[in-house]
Design an enzyme around this catalytic site. Structure first.
Site, short mmCIF file in Angstrom:
data_model
loop_
_atom_site.label_atom_id
_atom_site.label_comp_id
_atom_site.label_asym_id
_atom_site.label_seq_id
_atom_site.Cartn_x
_atom_site.Cartn_y
_atom_site.Cartn_z
N GLY A 6 34.14 54.07 34.96
CA GLY A 6 33.69 54.86 33.81
C GLY A 6 32.51 54.24 33.07
N THR A 52 31.23 50.09 16.63
CA THR A 52 30.34 49.89 17.77
C THR A 52 29.62 51.18 18.17
OG1 THR A 52 30.39 49.45 20.16
CG2 THR A 52 32.42 50.19 19.20
N ASP A 53 28.45 51.03 18.77
CA ASP A 53 27.74 52.22 19.28
C ASP A 53 28.50 52.88 20.43
OD1 ASP A 53 27.27 50.27 21.22
OD2 ASP A 53 25.09 50.46 21.20
N GLU A 54 29.45 52.15 21.04
CA GLU A 54 30.16 52.72 22.20
C GLU A 54 31.00 53.94 21.83
OE1 GLU A 54 31.97 50.05 24.94
OE2 GLU A 54 30.37 48.58 24.77
N TYR A 105 38.66 50.75 25.30
CA TYR A 105 38.12 50.00 24.15
C TYR A 105 37.41 50.93 23.17
CZ TYR A 105 34.59 47.43 21.47
OH TYR A 105 33.79 46.98 20.45
N SER A 106 36.45 51.71 23.68
CA SER A 106 35.67 52.53 22.73
C SER A 106 36.53 53.63 22.12
CB SER A 106 34.41 53.10 23.39
OG SER A 106 34.70 53.77 24.58
N LYS A 163 44.09 35.86 14.35
CA LYS A 163 45.30 35.61 15.15
C LYS A 163 45.09 34.48 16.15
CE LYS A 163 48.13 38.36 18.38
NZ LYS A 163 48.13 39.67 19.08
N LYS A 219 38.28 52.02 19.23
CA LYS A 219 37.37 51.81 18.10
C LYS A 219 37.05 53.15 17.41
CE LYS A 219 35.56 48.40 17.00
NZ LYS A 219 36.00 47.30 16.08
P1 NAD Z 1 35.53 38.65 19.78
O1 NAD Z 1 36.43 39.15 20.85
O2 NAD Z 1 34.59 37.54 20.06
O3 NAD Z 1 36.41 38.20 18.52
C1 NAD Z 1 37.50 38.92 18.05
C2 NAD Z 1 38.28 38.05 17.08
O4 NAD Z 1 39.38 38.82 16.58
C3 NAD Z 1 38.88 36.80 17.73
O5 NAD Z 1 38.67 35.68 16.90
C4 NAD Z 1 40.36 37.12 17.84
O6 NAD Z 1 41.20 35.98 17.78
C5 NAD Z 1 40.55 38.04 16.63
N1 NAD Z 1 41.71 38.93 16.77
C6 NAD Z 1 42.03 39.70 17.85
N2 NAD Z 1 43.16 40.39 17.60
C7 NAD Z 1 43.55 40.05 16.33
C8 NAD Z 1 44.64 40.45 15.50
N3 NAD Z 1 45.56 41.31 15.93
N4 NAD Z 1 44.73 39.93 14.26
C9 NAD Z 1 43.80 39.03 13.83
N5 NAD Z 1 42.77 38.61 14.57
C10 NAD Z 1 42.63 39.13 15.81
O7 NAD Z 1 34.76 39.93 19.24
P2 NAD Z 1 33.26 40.06 18.70
O8 NAD Z 1 32.34 40.27 19.84
O9 NAD Z 1 33.01 38.98 17.72
O10 NAD Z 1 33.37 41.46 17.94
C11 NAD Z 1 33.79 41.51 16.56
C12 NAD Z 1 33.84 42.95 16.13
O11 NAD Z 1 32.56 43.56 16.29
C13 NAD Z 1 34.79 43.83 16.94
O12 NAD Z 1 35.43 44.72 16.07
C14 NAD Z 1 33.90 44.57 17.92
O13 NAD Z 1 34.47 45.81 18.25
C15 NAD Z 1 32.64 44.74 17.09
N6 NAD Z 1 31.37 44.82 17.82
C16 NAD Z 1 31.04 43.87 18.75
C17 NAD Z 1 29.80 43.93 19.39
C18 NAD Z 1 29.38 42.91 20.39
O14 NAD Z 1 28.33 43.07 21.03
N7 NAD Z 1 30.10 41.82 20.59
C19 NAD Z 1 28.91 44.97 19.07
C20 NAD Z 1 29.30 45.94 18.13
C21 NAD Z 1 30.53 45.84 17.50
O1 DAU Z 2 27.61 48.15 22.57
C1 DAU Z 2 28.42 47.34 21.78
C2 DAU Z 2 29.50 46.71 22.63
O2 DAU Z 2 28.85 45.72 23.43
C3 DAU Z 2 30.64 46.10 21.83
O3 DAU Z 2 31.30 47.11 21.14
C4 DAU Z 2 31.62 45.37 22.75
O4 DAU Z 2 32.62 44.71 21.97
C5 DAU Z 2 30.84 44.33 23.55
O5 DAU Z 2 31.71 43.70 24.45
C6 DAU Z 2 29.69 44.99 24.30
O6 DAU Z 2 30.19 45.88 25.33
P1 DAU Z 2 29.53 45.96 26.78
O7 DAU Z 2 30.53 46.46 27.74
O8 DAU Z 2 28.21 46.62 26.74
O9 DAU Z 2 29.26 44.38 27.00
P2 DAU Z 2 29.45 43.42 28.27
O10 DAU Z 2 28.79 42.13 27.92
O11 DAU Z 2 30.84 43.39 28.77
O12 DAU Z 2 28.55 44.15 29.37
C7 DAU Z 2 27.17 44.42 29.15
C8 DAU Z 2 26.65 45.14 30.36
O13 DAU Z 2 26.63 44.24 31.47
C9 DAU Z 2 27.53 46.31 30.80
O14 DAU Z 2 26.69 47.35 31.29
C10 DAU Z 2 28.37 45.72 31.93
C11 DAU Z 2 27.46 44.70 32.55
N1 DAU Z 2 28.12 43.51 33.14
C12 DAU Z 2 28.98 42.81 32.37
C13 DAU Z 2 29.62 41.71 32.87
C14 DAU Z 2 30.59 40.93 32.05
C15 DAU Z 2 27.80 43.11 34.44
O15 DAU Z 2 26.98 43.74 35.13
N2 DAU Z 2 28.44 42.02 34.93
C16 DAU Z 2 29.34 41.30 34.22
O16 DAU Z 2 29.92 40.31 34.76
#
Ligand code: NAD
Ligand code: DAU
Length: 352
Positions: A291, A135-137, A160-161, A35, A164
Site C-alpha cells: 500500500g 502527519t501529512d500521511e 499508521y496513517s 513510556k 493518526k
Molecule cells: P518516535 O517513534 O521516534 O518516538 C515516539 C515516542 O513516543 C517514543 O519516545 C516512545 O517511547 C513514545 N511512546 C510510544 N508509545 C507511547 C505511549 N503509549 N505512552 C507514552 N509514550 C509513548 O516518533 P517521532 O518520529 O519522534 O514522531 C513523533 C510524533 O510526530 C508522532 O506522533 C508522529 O506521528 C509525528 N510525526 C513524525 C514525523 C516523522 O517524520 N518522524 C513526521 C510527521 C509527524
Molecule cells: O510523512 C510523515 C511521516 O514520515 C511520519 O508521519 C512517520 O511517522 C515517519 O515514519 C515517516 O513515514 P515514511 O513511511 O515516509 O518514512 P520512512 O522513513 O519509513 O520511509 C521513507 C520512504 O523510504 C518511504 O517511501 C519508504 C522508503 N523506505 C524506507 C525504509 C525504512 C525504503 O525504501 N527503504 C527502507 O528501508
C-alpha cells in the site's frame, strides 16, 4: 512560568523539541512523559537532565490514573502530544498497538486536559492549548501534481496513517463539541539527530557506514517532502503559542525528493568525506511496502502567512549536519541497534 506537558519526549522529534525549547526559553518548565518503548531513549536527553526546569516521568499516555495524577501534580499550560507508534512498516505487521497508543492514548490525554483546564461550560483556563502532532500521511497519496493543503480530505492508507487520522478526528471533535482549545499540526518527513534507524535516512547512513546493503523499496521513485527536525520544532512552538484555536497547520519545506535520490546523496557524501569504498553497488531494490504511498507534498502557505514560519535549513545543509551527527555519535547508534533491533531488521528485511 509556563509549564508544558510533552508526551513522547524521548523519541526523535520529541527530544529535539525539548532540547530546542529549553535552550530558547530559560523561563519554561517541561514535564516529559514517555513510556520508553523501543523508540524512546533517555540518552537523547542527556543535555536536559541537569536542567532544573526539566522533569521526566515514565508512563503510558493510555494510563488514565497516571495521566490524571500528572495533571493533578502540575498546572500545565500546554500539552504537546508527540507520543505515538510512528513507523509505517511496523503498523503493517502489527496494527493494534497503533490503535491503542495513537487513538486511545490521544483521547485519554484530551479527557485529562479537558478535566484539568475546564473552568465553566465551554470555558477553559486562559491561554491553555492542546497541540496534536500529526502527519501529512493522513491526506493519503498525491499524483505527480498538486500539494496537500489543510482542507485536503483525509484519505489515509496505512494502519499508521489511519490511526493518526482517527486521532485527528477526535481532536477536532473536542474543539467542535466542547470548544476545547486545540491545534493540529501535520508535518512532512523529518530528518536529523536522534532518529531511530528504522526510518529511511538513519537506516541508510548506518548501513552505508557498515558496508551493508541499502534496501530500497520497489523502484525507489516514491517522493517524500523532507524537513530538518529543528524547523519542525520551531513550527510547533509557534503554533502552540500563536496558532488560532481550532485550526490545522500544515508544516513542510517544499523539499520533495525521490527516495533513490536521498540514498544516492547519502552515499556520495560518505564516499567523498568518510570512506571511498562506499558506493552505489550497495543499493538493493527489495519488495515494495504494501500500500506504499507514492508522493507526499505539503503546501505550507497557511503557517507562513499566519505565523511567519519558514524552514531555515536547506536540505544540503541539513543532510550534511545529519550525517555528521551520526558519525559523531557512533556509540548512540551502537546502543540503539543492539538487542531488539537485530531481530526487527531480520524480520523486516531478510529474504525480501
Ligand atoms: P518516535 O517513534 O521516534 O518516538 C515516539 C515516542 O513516543 C517514543 O519516545 C516512545 O517511547 C513514545 N511512546 C510510544 N508509545 C507511547 C505511549 N503509549 N505512552 C507514552 N509514550 C509513548 O516518533 P517521532 O518520529 O519522534 O514522531 C513523533 C510524533 O510526530 C508522532 O506522533 C508522529 O506521528 C509525528 N510525526 C513524525 C514525523 C516523522 O517524520 N518522524 C513526521 C510527521 C509527524
Ligand atoms: O510523512 C510523515 C511521516 O514520515 C511520519 O508521519 C512517520 O511517522 C515517519 O515514519 C515517516 O513515514 P515514511 O513511511 O515516509 O518514512 P520512512 O522513513 O519509513 O520511509 C521513507 C520512504 O523510504 C518511504 O517511501 C519508504 C522508503 N523506505 C524506507 C525504509 C525504512 C525504503 O525504501 N527503504 C527502507 O528501508
Amino acid at each position: 512560568m509556563k509549564t508544558y506537558l510533552v508526551t513522547g519526549g524521548a523519541g526523535f522529534i520529541g527530544s529535539n523539541f525539548i532540547l530546542y525549547m529549553l535552550e530558547k526559553y530559560p523561563d519554561i518548565r517541561i514535564v516529559n512523559v514517555d513510556k520508553l518503548t523501543y523508540a524512546g531513549n533517555l540518552e537523547n536527553l542527556r543535555d536536559a537532565e541537569q536542567n532544573p526546569n526539566y522533569i521526566f516521568k515514565q508512563a503510558d499516555i493510555c494510563d488514565k490514573e497516571a495521566m490524571e495524577a500528572l495533571f493533578a501534580a502540575y498546572d500545565f499550560d500546554y500539552v504537546i502530544n508527540f507520543a505515538a507508534e510512528s513507523h509505517v512498516d511496523r503498523s503493517i505487521s502489527d496494527p493494534e498497538i497503533f490503535v491503542r497508543t495513537n487513538v486511545l492514548g490521544t483521547v485519554n490525554l484530551l479527557n485529562c486536559a479537558k478535566k484539568a483546564w475546564q473552568t465553566g461550560d465551554d470555558q477553559y483556563k486562559p491561554g491553555c492549548k492542546y497541540l496534536q502532532v500529526s502527519t501529512d500521511e493522513v491526506y493519503g497519496s498525491l499524483g505527480a501534481e498538486g500539494y496537500f493543503t489543510e482542507t485536503t480530505p483525509l484519505d489515509p492508507h496505512s494502519p499508521y496513517s489511519s490511526s493518526k487520522a482517527s486521532a485527528d478526528l477526535f481532536v477536532k471533535a473536542y474543539a467542535d463539541t466542547y470548544k476545547f482549545p486545540v491545534n493540529i499540526t501535520r508535518c512532512s518527513n523529518n530528518y536529523g539527530p536522534y532518529q531511530f534507524p528504522e526510518k529511511l535516512i538513519p537506516l541508510m547512513i548506518n548501513n552505508a557506514l557498515g558496508h551493508k546493503e541499502l534496501p530500497v523499496y520497489g523502484d525507489g521513485m516514491q517522493v517524500r517532502d523532507w524537513l530538518y527536525v529543528e524547523d519542525h520544532c520551531k513550527a510547533i512552538d509557534m503554533v502552540a503559542r500563536d496558532g488560532r484555536p481550532g485550526e490545522v497547520y500544515n508544516i513542510g519545506g517544499h523539499n520533495e525528493r525521490p527516495n533513490l535520490t536521498i540514498v544516492k546523496t547519502i552515499l556520495a557524501y560518505i564516499r567523498e568525506h568518510v570512506d571511498g569504498e562506499v558506493g552505489e553497488q550497495l543499493i538493493k531494490h527489495v519488495t515494495d511496502r504494501k500500500g506504499h504511498d507514492r508522493r507526499y507534498g505539503i503546501d505550507p502557505e497557511k503557517i507562513k502567512n499566519e505565523l511567519g514560519w519558514y524552514p531555515e535549513t536547506t536540505f544540503e545543509v541539513g543532510i550534511e549536519k545529519t550525517i555528521r551527527w551520526y558519525l559523531n555519535h557512533k556509540e548512540w547508534m551502537e546502543h540503539v541497534t543492539s538487542g531488539q533491533y537485530q531481530a526487527y531488521y531480520e524480520k523486516m528485511y531478510s529474504g525480501r
